[in-house]
Design an enzyme around this catalytic site. Sequence first.
Site, PDB file in Angstrom:
ATOM      1  N   SER A 153       0.843  -1.195   0.000  1.00  0.00           N
ATOM      2  CA  SER A 153       0.000   0.000   0.000  1.00  0.00           C
ATOM      3  C   SER A 153       0.881   1.249   0.000  1.00  0.00           C
ATOM      4  CB  SER A 153      -0.899   0.030   1.236  1.00  0.00           C
ATOM      5  OG  SER A 153      -1.545   1.282   1.333  1.00  0.00           O
ATOM      6  N   TYR A 164      -1.280  -1.633  10.219  1.00  0.00           N
ATOM      7  CA  TYR A 164      -1.406  -1.938   8.777  1.00  0.00           C
ATOM      8  C   TYR A 164      -0.126  -1.529   8.045  1.00  0.00           C
ATOM      9  CZ  TYR A 164      -3.561  -1.708   4.062  1.00  0.00           C
ATOM     10  OH  TYR A 164      -3.874  -1.860   2.727  1.00  0.00           O
TER      11      TYR A 164
HETATM   12  N1  LIG Z   1      -8.742  -0.515  -0.920  1.00  0.00           N
HETATM   13  C1  LIG Z   1      -7.687   0.255  -0.749  1.00  0.00           C
HETATM   14  O1  LIG Z   1      -7.801   1.492  -0.596  1.00  0.00           O
HETATM   15  C2  LIG Z   1      -6.309  -0.345  -0.757  1.00  0.00           C
HETATM   16  C3  LIG Z   1      -5.208   0.528  -0.859  1.00  0.00           C
HETATM   17  C4  LIG Z   1      -3.923   0.001  -0.860  1.00  0.00           C
HETATM   18  C5  LIG Z   1      -3.731  -1.355  -0.760  1.00  0.00           C
HETATM   19  N2  LIG Z   1      -4.805  -2.186  -0.657  1.00  0.00           N
HETATM   20  C6  LIG Z   1      -4.524  -3.617  -0.536  1.00  0.00           C
HETATM   21  O2  LIG Z   1      -5.061  -4.287  -1.673  1.00  0.00           O
HETATM   22  C7  LIG Z   1      -5.511  -5.586  -1.296  1.00  0.00           C
HETATM   23  C8  LIG Z   1      -6.984  -5.737  -1.664  1.00  0.00           C
HETATM   24  O3  LIG Z   1      -7.716  -4.766  -0.947  1.00  0.00           O
HETATM   25  P1  LIG Z   1      -9.291  -4.562  -1.146  1.00  0.00           P
HETATM   26  O4  LIG Z   1      -9.569  -3.141  -0.836  1.00  0.00           O
HETATM   27  O5  LIG Z   1      -9.710  -5.145  -2.442  1.00  0.00           O
HETATM   28  O6  LIG Z   1      -9.836  -5.457   0.069  1.00  0.00           O
HETATM   29  P2  LIG Z   1     -11.322  -5.930   0.432  1.00  0.00           P
HETATM   30  O7  LIG Z   1     -12.305  -5.341  -0.518  1.00  0.00           O
HETATM   31  O8  LIG Z   1     -11.501  -5.689   1.894  1.00  0.00           O
HETATM   32  O9  LIG Z   1     -11.247  -7.512   0.167  1.00  0.00           O
HETATM   33  C9  LIG Z   1     -10.365  -8.269   0.944  1.00  0.00           C
HETATM   34  C10 LIG Z   1     -10.204  -9.635   0.318  1.00  0.00           C
HETATM   35  O10 LIG Z   1      -9.233 -10.369   1.075  1.00  0.00           O
HETATM   36  C11 LIG Z   1      -9.796 -11.626   1.454  1.00  0.00           C
HETATM   37  N3  LIG Z   1      -9.185 -12.034   2.722  1.00  0.00           N
HETATM   38  C12 LIG Z   1      -9.051 -11.306   3.871  1.00  0.00           C
HETATM   39  N4  LIG Z   1      -8.424 -12.023   4.812  1.00  0.00           N
HETATM   40  C13 LIG Z   1      -8.142 -13.234   4.257  1.00  0.00           C
HETATM   41  C14 LIG Z   1      -7.514 -14.414   4.727  1.00  0.00           C
HETATM   42  N5  LIG Z   1      -7.019 -14.499   5.983  1.00  0.00           N
HETATM   43  N6  LIG Z   1      -7.420 -15.467   3.894  1.00  0.00           N
HETATM   44  C15 LIG Z   1      -7.910 -15.398   2.621  1.00  0.00           C
HETATM   45  N7  LIG Z   1      -8.500 -14.305   2.117  1.00  0.00           N
HETATM   46  C16 LIG Z   1      -8.621 -13.239   2.925  1.00  0.00           C
HETATM   47  C17 LIG Z   1     -11.291 -11.364   1.556  1.00  0.00           C
HETATM   48  O11 LIG Z   1     -12.013 -12.579   1.489  1.00  0.00           O
HETATM   49  P3  LIG Z   1     -13.606 -12.634   1.913  1.00  0.00           P
HETATM   50  O12 LIG Z   1     -14.344 -11.989   0.770  1.00  0.00           O
HETATM   51  O13 LIG Z   1     -13.879 -14.074   2.063  1.00  0.00           O
HETATM   52  O14 LIG Z   1     -13.710 -11.849   3.180  1.00  0.00           O
HETATM   53  C18 LIG Z   1     -11.483 -10.464   0.339  1.00  0.00           C
HETATM   54  O15 LIG Z   1     -11.510 -11.225  -0.861  1.00  0.00           O
HETATM   55  C19 LIG Z   1      -5.233  -5.719   0.199  1.00  0.00           C
HETATM   56  O16 LIG Z   1      -3.994  -6.357   0.398  1.00  0.00           O
HETATM   57  C20 LIG Z   1      -5.155  -4.275   0.662  1.00  0.00           C
HETATM   58  O17 LIG Z   1      -4.371  -4.148   1.825  1.00  0.00           O
HETATM   59  C21 LIG Z   1      -6.085  -1.715  -0.659  1.00  0.00           C
END
Ligand SMILES: NC(=O)c1ccc[n+]([C@@H]2O[C@H](COP(=O)([O-])OP(=O)(O)OC[C@H]3O[C@@H](n4cnc5c(N)ncnc54)[C@H](OP(=O)(O)O)[C@@H]3O)[C@@H](O)[C@H]2O)c1
Length: 249
Positions: A141, A154
Site C-alpha cells: 500500500s 497496517y
Molecule cells: N482498498 C484500498 O484502498 C487499498 C489501498 C492500498 C492497498 N490495498 C490492498 O489491496 C488488497 C486488496 O484490498 P481490497 O480493498 O480489495 O480489500 P477488500 O475489498 O476488503 O477484500 C479483501 C479480500 O481479502 C480476502 N481475505 C481477507 N483475509 C483473508 C484471509 N485471511 N485469507 C484469505 N483471504 C482473505 C477477503 O475474502 P472474503 O471476501 O472471504 O472476506 C477479500 O476477498 C489488500 O492487500 C489491501 O491491503 C487496498
Amino acid sequence: MTQTIDKVALVTGGSRGIGRQISLDLSARGYAVAIVYAGNTAAAEESVAAIASRGGTARAIIADIADEAAVSAAFDAIEADRGGVDVVINAAGVMPLGRLADLDLAELDRALRTNVRGTLVVDQQAARRVRAGGSIVNLTSSVTRFRNPGNIAYIASKAAIEGITMVLARELRGRDITVNAVAPGAIVTDMLSDFLAADSSGEERARISGQSPLERLGTPEDVSEIVMFLATEARWINGQVLFANGGAI
Ligand SMILES: NC(=O)c1ccc[n+]([C@@H]2O[C@H](COP(=O)([O-])OP(=O)(O)OC[C@H]3O[C@@H](n4cnc5c(N)ncnc54)[C@H](OP(=O)(O)O)[C@@H]3O)[C@@H](O)[C@H]2O)c1
C-alpha cells in the site's frame, strides 16, 4: 470452439475489490483463475459466475492465507485440476485501524497474521511451485510512504511485504519468475468503505480524493491494469515496489 487454457493463476482475495478485478482481467487474458477467499462464499461465487458469464474458467477455494496447510492444499487442488500454476497474486489483506498509544495489540496480531504471515505462506508455496516464465505480485500500500497516523499496524505489515517481495525476487534467481509488489493509494472497495464508515461529513473522503492531482479516488481497474502488466507482460521489472496512487502525496 472451446478455448484451450494452459495458463493458470491463483488470486488471493479474489472474491472482492481489487482481487476480484484482477481475477476478471486475468481470465480475460486467457488464464484459468483460482480465487482464494476467507469466508464470504457469496462474493466468491459471484466472482466465479462473473468470469464464467464472460466465457472464462474459474473456481473458488476457501482458505485462510495464514494457514499453511490450507494454502498448500489449495495449490495441490489447482495443480491436480490444471497441471500447474503460472501467476500468483496476493491481494488478500486486512486493515486494522488505531494509533499506537491506544492500539489493541490483538489488532497488530491480526494485521501481521493475515498480511505478513499470509503473504509469506502463499509466497512460500508460489516459490516452490510457480512454473518458469511465471510471476508473483504482492499487494502492499502507498500508506508505507504516506505515513498516515492511525494506520500503524497496517503500515507495519505492508512495509514487511515490500521486504518480502524484494528478497524473494533474489531468492528465485535462475527460475525465470518475477516477483513484484504494487502499492496502491486509496481504492474504492469494501476496505475503503469500512475506513470511511465513521466519516458522516464526507470530509475525509474529500481529503483522500484530493491527495491525487487527478482529483479522484482510485478504482480496482486502475490497480488491476498495473498488476496485469507486471504479471502477464513485463519480464524486466523484478524485485520492485510500484507505487500506483495517481500521484498522491
Ligand atoms: N482498498 C484500498 O484502498 C487499498 C489501498 C492500498 C492497498 N490495498 C490492498 O489491496 C488488497 C486488496 O484490498 P481490497 O480493498 O480489495 O480489500 P477488500 O475489498 O476488503 O477484500 C479483501 C479480500 O481479502 C480476502 N481475505 C481477507 N483475509 C483473508 C484471509 N485471511 N485469507 C484469505 N483471504 C482473505 C477477503 O475474502 P472474503 O471476501 O472471504 O472476506 C477479500 O476477498 C489488500 O492487500 C489491501 O491491503 C487496498
